[in-house]
Write a protein that holds these residues in place. Structure first.
Motif, mmCIF file in Angstrom:
data_model
loop_
_atom_site.group_PDB
_atom_site.id
_atom_site.type_symbol
_atom_site.label_atom_id
_atom_site.label_comp_id
_atom_site.label_asym_id
_atom_site.label_seq_id
_atom_site.Cartn_x
_atom_site.Cartn_y
_atom_site.Cartn_z
ATOM 1 N N GLY A 138 47.133 53.988 -3.903
ATOM 2 C CA GLY A 138 48.581 54.161 -3.776
ATOM 3 C C GLY A 138 48.942 55.614 -3.964
ATOM 4 O O GLY A 138 48.208 56.375 -4.592
ATOM 5 N N LEU A 139 50.090 56.023 -3.417
ATOM 6 C CA LEU A 139 50.411 57.450 -3.409
ATOM 7 C C LEU A 139 50.605 58.023 -4.812
ATOM 8 O O LEU A 139 50.516 59.246 -5.001
ATOM 9 C CB LEU A 139 51.641 57.732 -2.547
ATOM 10 C CG LEU A 139 53.037 57.687 -3.189
ATOM 11 C CD1 LEU A 139 54.046 58.317 -2.230
ATOM 12 C CD2 LEU A 139 53.473 56.285 -3.539
ATOM 13 N N GLY A 180 52.364 53.882 0.506
ATOM 14 C CA GLY A 180 53.552 54.220 -0.251
ATOM 15 C C GLY A 180 54.309 52.943 -0.582
ATOM 16 O O GLY A 180 53.746 51.837 -0.551
ATOM 17 N N VAL A 181 55.586 53.066 -0.894
ATOM 18 C CA VAL A 181 56.392 51.887 -1.217
ATOM 19 C C VAL A 181 56.481 50.996 0.021
ATOM 20 O O VAL A 181 56.901 51.438 1.091
ATOM 21 C CB VAL A 181 57.792 52.296 -1.696
ATOM 22 C CG1 VAL A 181 58.658 51.057 -1.936
ATOM 23 C CG2 VAL A 181 57.686 53.114 -2.980
ATOM 24 N N LEU A 206 62.339 59.726 1.842
ATOM 25 C CA LEU A 206 61.204 59.774 2.765
ATOM 26 C C LEU A 206 61.593 60.376 4.116
ATOM 27 O O LEU A 206 62.678 60.088 4.632
ATOM 28 C CB LEU A 206 60.643 58.368 2.994
ATOM 29 C CG LEU A 206 59.995 57.695 1.791
ATOM 30 C CD1 LEU A 206 59.607 56.259 2.141
ATOM 31 C CD2 LEU A 206 58.783 58.472 1.313
ATOM 32 N N PRO A 207 60.715 61.161 4.712
ATOM 33 C CA PRO A 207 60.990 61.695 6.051
ATOM 34 C C PRO A 207 61.270 60.609 7.085
ATOM 35 O O PRO A 207 62.074 60.812 7.999
ATOM 36 C CB PRO A 207 59.705 62.465 6.392
ATOM 37 C CG PRO A 207 59.153 62.883 5.068
ATOM 38 C CD PRO A 207 59.476 61.747 4.145
ATOM 39 N N VAL A 237 49.331 55.982 4.127
ATOM 40 C CA VAL A 237 50.323 55.270 4.932
ATOM 41 C C VAL A 237 51.572 55.174 4.054
ATOM 42 O O VAL A 237 51.848 54.146 3.447
ATOM 43 C CB VAL A 237 49.833 53.871 5.355
ATOM 44 C CG1 VAL A 237 50.773 53.272 6.406
ATOM 45 C CG2 VAL A 237 48.416 53.926 5.892
ATOM 46 N N ASP A 238 52.291 56.277 3.953
ATOM 47 C CA ASP A 238 53.334 56.386 2.934
ATOM 48 C C ASP A 238 54.665 56.930 3.440
ATOM 49 O O ASP A 238 55.528 57.304 2.647
ATOM 50 C CB ASP A 238 52.827 57.249 1.771
ATOM 51 C CG ASP A 238 52.463 58.673 2.192
ATOM 52 O OD1 ASP A 238 52.840 59.084 3.308
ATOM 53 O OD2 ASP A 238 51.799 59.360 1.402
ATOM 54 N N GLY A 239 54.837 56.998 4.753
ATOM 55 C CA GLY A 239 56.114 57.470 5.289
ATOM 56 C C GLY A 239 56.420 58.929 4.978
ATOM 57 O O GLY A 239 57.571 59.339 5.043
#
Length: 243
Positions: A138-139, A180-181, A206-207, A237-239
């Motif tokens: 996780g990030l 990510g979330v 998030l971007p 994979v976290d945006g």
């Protein structure tokens, strides 16, 4: 030099943590590619709900990540297989170090770190020589947030284990997916209002402007299994959450 890539068709994939969320999404995407999927986890009813939506070749087996005998029984029942995906993990409440009970921290490591250790050990006699292992971190392993000391250290340890195993277990491939979330059942313990507020706050930072979906994270696991030139990688994979 040209290498054929059969994808996942007719390959056997064991997904530990397949009862819901990301693990369930991996199982469904793999089955859609023609894989034979073994759904494993603690909750038989949750596994069977997912299995009911999969081809007849899918199987459900209960397993306890904290019990070596349970993991050994899982892989003995499966026999030879091609890919191992582990997305199972404990619920971790954010607390600063001063307020974190050591036994709670040890229980979290018992599942997500030592559980993975046990699972890989139990799987090795049955995992194909050119198979793969995909783990889940996780990030927060690299995004340092006050109160998240347990998630940070737990995920960082898992990432180090994954990279080491990529060297030690070669030519088997080992990768770690870092979401990510993501909107999964992991947040079911929150009220709907609290969950919506948390997701909205995260999305604003998030971007990409939103939280992730299980299928989007699952696609990274499929990539790690199908692409024979990916090993020792940490796939985010976290945006854009680490930016």
């Amino acid at each position: 030099m040209t290498l054929s890539n059969p994808g996942l068709h007719q390959q056997t994939i064991v997904v530990i943590g397949a009862g819901s969320g990301i693990g369930a999404a991996v199982a469904h995407q793999a089955a859609a590619r023609g894989a034979r999927v073994v759904l494993a986890g603690r909750d038989l009813q949750a596994l069977q709900r997912q299995q009911a939506r999969l081809p007849d070749s899918a199987r459900s087996i209960v397993v306890d990540m904290t019990d070596a005998a349970s993991l050994n029984a899982l892989f003995q029942a499966v026999g030879g297989f091609d890919h191992l995906v582990i997305s199972a993990g404990p619920a971790v409440v954010a607390k600063p170090l001063a307020d974190t009970d050591l036994q709670d921290a040890q229980r979290a490591f018992e599942v997500k770190f030592w559980g993975v250790w046990r699972a890989v050990q139990a799987a090795l006699p049955y995992l194909a020589a050119h198979g793969s292992i995909s783990l889940t971190s996780g990030l927060l392993s690299r995004k340092l947030v006050p109160g998240q000391v347990l998630k940070t250290t737990l995920n960082a340890a898992l990432e180090a284990l994954g990279k080491h195993l990529a060297k030690e277990l070669a030519p088997r491939r080992v990768n770690v997916i870092s979401p990510g979330v993501t909107d999964t059942e992991a947040y079911a313990g929150m009220t709907a209002e609290a969950r919506a507020t948390m997701f909205a706050k995260t999305a604003a930072s998030l971007p990409v402007g939103r939280v992730g979906l299980p299928g989007e994270v699952a696609a990274a696991f499929i990539l790690a299994m199908e692409n024979g030139f990916i090993s020792g990688s940490l796939i985010d994979v976290d945006g854009g959450g680490l930016l």
